[in-house]
Design a protein around this motif. Structure first.
Motif, PDB file in Angstrom:
ATOM      1  N   UNK A   1       0.828  -1.207   0.000  1.00 58.92           N
ATOM      2  CA  UNK A   1       0.000   0.000   0.000  1.00 58.92           C
ATOM      3  C   UNK A   1       0.864   1.260   0.000  1.00 58.92           C
ATOM      4  N   UNK A   2       1.922   1.259   0.825  1.00 59.10           N
ATOM      5  CA  UNK A   2       2.768   2.440   0.926  1.00 59.10           C
ATOM      6  C   UNK A   2       3.483   2.743  -0.380  1.00 59.10           C
TER       7      UNK A   2
ATOM      8  N   UNK B   1      14.361   7.875   2.525  1.00 58.86           N
ATOM      9  CA  UNK B   1      13.665   8.428   3.694  1.00 58.86           C
ATOM     10  C   UNK B   1      12.158   8.488   3.463  1.00 58.86           C
ATOM     11  N   UNK B   2      11.750   8.820   2.235  1.00 57.86           N
ATOM     12  CA  UNK B   2      10.322   8.908   1.946  1.00 57.86           C
ATOM     13  C   UNK B   2       9.647   7.551   2.009  1.00 57.86           C
TER      14      UNK B   2
ATOM     15  N   UNK C   1       4.100   4.902   8.387  1.00 64.17           N
ATOM     16  CA  UNK C   1       2.766   5.438   8.648  1.00 64.17           C
ATOM     17  C   UNK C   1       1.667   4.541   8.072  1.00 64.17           C
ATOM     18  N   UNK C   2       1.871   4.055   6.856  1.00 67.26           N
ATOM     19  CA  UNK C   2       0.795   3.360   6.147  1.00 67.26           C
ATOM     20  C   UNK C   2       0.765   1.864   6.429  1.00 67.26           C
ATOM     21  N   UNK C   3       1.901   1.193   6.323  1.00 65.37           N
ATOM     22  CA  UNK C   3       1.907  -0.260   6.453  1.00 65.37           C
ATOM     23  C   UNK C   3       2.187  -0.746   7.873  1.00 65.37           C
ATOM     24  N   UNK C   4       2.909   0.045   8.664  1.00 63.67           N
ATOM     25  CA  UNK C   4       3.156  -0.374  10.046  1.00 63.67           C
ATOM     26  C   UNK C   4       2.075   0.151  10.996  1.00 63.67           C
ATOM     27  N   UNK C   5       1.859   1.466  10.983  1.00 60.37           N
ATOM     28  CA  UNK C   5       0.847   2.042  11.859  1.00 60.37           C
ATOM     29  C   UNK C   5      -0.571   1.898  11.302  1.00 60.37           C
ATOM     30  N   UNK C   6      -0.691   1.517  10.036  1.00 59.08           N
ATOM     31  CA  UNK C   6      -1.986   1.274   9.381  1.00 59.08           C
ATOM     32  C   UNK C   6      -2.841   2.533   9.250  1.00 59.08           C
ATOM     33  N   UNK C   7      -2.208   3.720   9.202  1.00 61.27           N
ATOM     34  CA  UNK C   7      -2.949   4.947   8.928  1.00 61.27           C
ATOM     35  C   UNK C   7      -3.074   5.087   7.410  1.00 61.27           C
TER      36      UNK C   7
END
Length: 370
Positions: A15-16, A282-283, A290-296
């Motif tokens: 997703x990221x 870094x990006x 943010x997207x794949x680990x924290x699922x935001x």
């Protein structure tokens, strides 16, 4: 026995990675225009300046857009190529697939440059899409035939060293060696000597021959990021640490080299390659965190829709006059406000038109893959 497919499942993707690709494409499909309008309304000159390429030496945010896309295409190689090797798909099939992609991108790039519109007599054959195809093809070959990470690092170092030696020590006739100007740079010399057709900047082409060699380097950097992300036995925090540490190290190295070897996008100097690669590391680390680990993920949905049809939207905004479509629907509102506010309305309308087209394709599960 049914043969394994060479196509990836659009619903089984990182997703990221799609979101970062969409974030990248956002700026060249209307986002930079929106930023310029906001800069004019607020007086933020720094924002407007960063939506333009530097004239020669230096670095603006907009200079990152193209190398970031190439880096992202490199991230996809371990997922798209190494996974096929692990499934015992014949190497010749994989090579044929990446070569076909290379040829198609070169042809689409020539079309994008207006060859069909203006004729081939004064066509520009170097292109953004062609350089993406070139970098992806040769980076894929290195991954296919060099299974050791150590030897891939040797390839990367060799490519960067080759470009460095050519730019600093090749004696350009009439100029000498190490003359990093538009007129004296070795990139322009080889473009004028060997590249057919029209050069984008007349005396050199920012997507010229030696620039393509540099482009393999940043695409290959992306394969290392893809290798890190694909390792299932490593937890997310270690992946993020590797990505972040690599990115910071590359930026530091680029900063040190730039003291005597400047950052120049137009001829893809090695410090530029390292700087763009470092920021790209870094990006992807940030987006993955943010997207794949924290699922935001909800905030990234907008970008993911763009990222899943990136080649299509790149061609779409070139062929279709999106601004006119936006003006058709929002012109009445733009006329009721100030000129700058009107430009804001039209730019937002253009972004909406592009995104709605991509959202429709997404809902119909139409994904243009090359």
């Amino acid at each position: 026995m049914k043969s394994a497919s060479l196509k990836s499942d659009p619903h089984n993707r990182l997703y990221s990675l799609d979101a970062l690709r969409g974030f990248d494409m956002f700026w060249i499909t209307g986002g930079s225009w929106l930023a310029v309008v906001i800069a004019q309304m607020t007086g933020w000159t720094w924002l407007g300046e960063n939506m333009e390429h530097v004239k020669w030496e230096g670095f603006h945010f907009y200079d990152l857009i193209f190398p970031l896309f190439m880096f992202i295409s490199g991230i996809a190689i371990p997922f798209a190529v190494e996974s096929k090797l692990e499934k015992s798909i014949p190497v010749r099939r994989i090579v044929r697939k990446v070569f076909q992609r290379f040829v198609i991108l070169v042809l689409l790039g020539i079309m994008y440059n207006g060859a069909l519109k203006n004729g081939f007599s004064d066509a520009r054959y170097a292109s953004v899409l062609g350089q993406i195809g070139f970098g992806y093809f040769f980076a894929s070959l290195i991954v296919i035939f060099t299974r050791s990470m150590k030897f891939r690092l040797v390839w990367l170092a060799g490519l960067l060293l080759f470009v460095t030696l050519m730019q600093l020590f090749f004696p350009v006739p009439g100029a000498g060696s190490g003359i990093l100007t538009p007129e004296g740079c070795v990139n322009g010399y080889f473009d004028r000597l060997l590249l057919p057709g029209r050069l984008h900047r007349e005396i050199y082409d920012p997507e010229g021959l030696l620039c393509n060699v540099s482009a393999i380097g940043i695409t290959l950097m992306g394969t290392f990021a893809g290798y890190i992300l694909r390792r299932k036995q490593v937890n997310d925090w270690i992946k993020i640490a590797w990505l972040s540490g690599t990115g910071a190290s590359l930026i530091l190295l680029a900063s040190l080299l730039s003291i005597w070897y400047p950052v120049i996008k137009s001829c893809w100097t090695t410090p530029f390659n390292l700087l763009a690669g470092g920021i790209s590391f870094l990006l992807i680390a940030l987006f993955y965190l943010v997207i794949d680990h924290w699922k935001f993920r909800k905030w990234a949905y907008y970008f993911r829709i763009i990222g899943m049809n990136s080649i299509f939207v790149y061609l779409f905004t070139r062929i279709v006059d999106v601004k006119s479509i936006s003006l058709f629907f929002t012109g009445w509102l733009a006329k009721t406000v100030s000129e700058q506010a009107g430009q804001l309305v039209i730019s937002l309308g253009s972004l909406a038109v592009v995104w709605l087209v991509l959202w429709f394709l997404y809902k119909k599960e139409v994904f243009v893959r090359i």
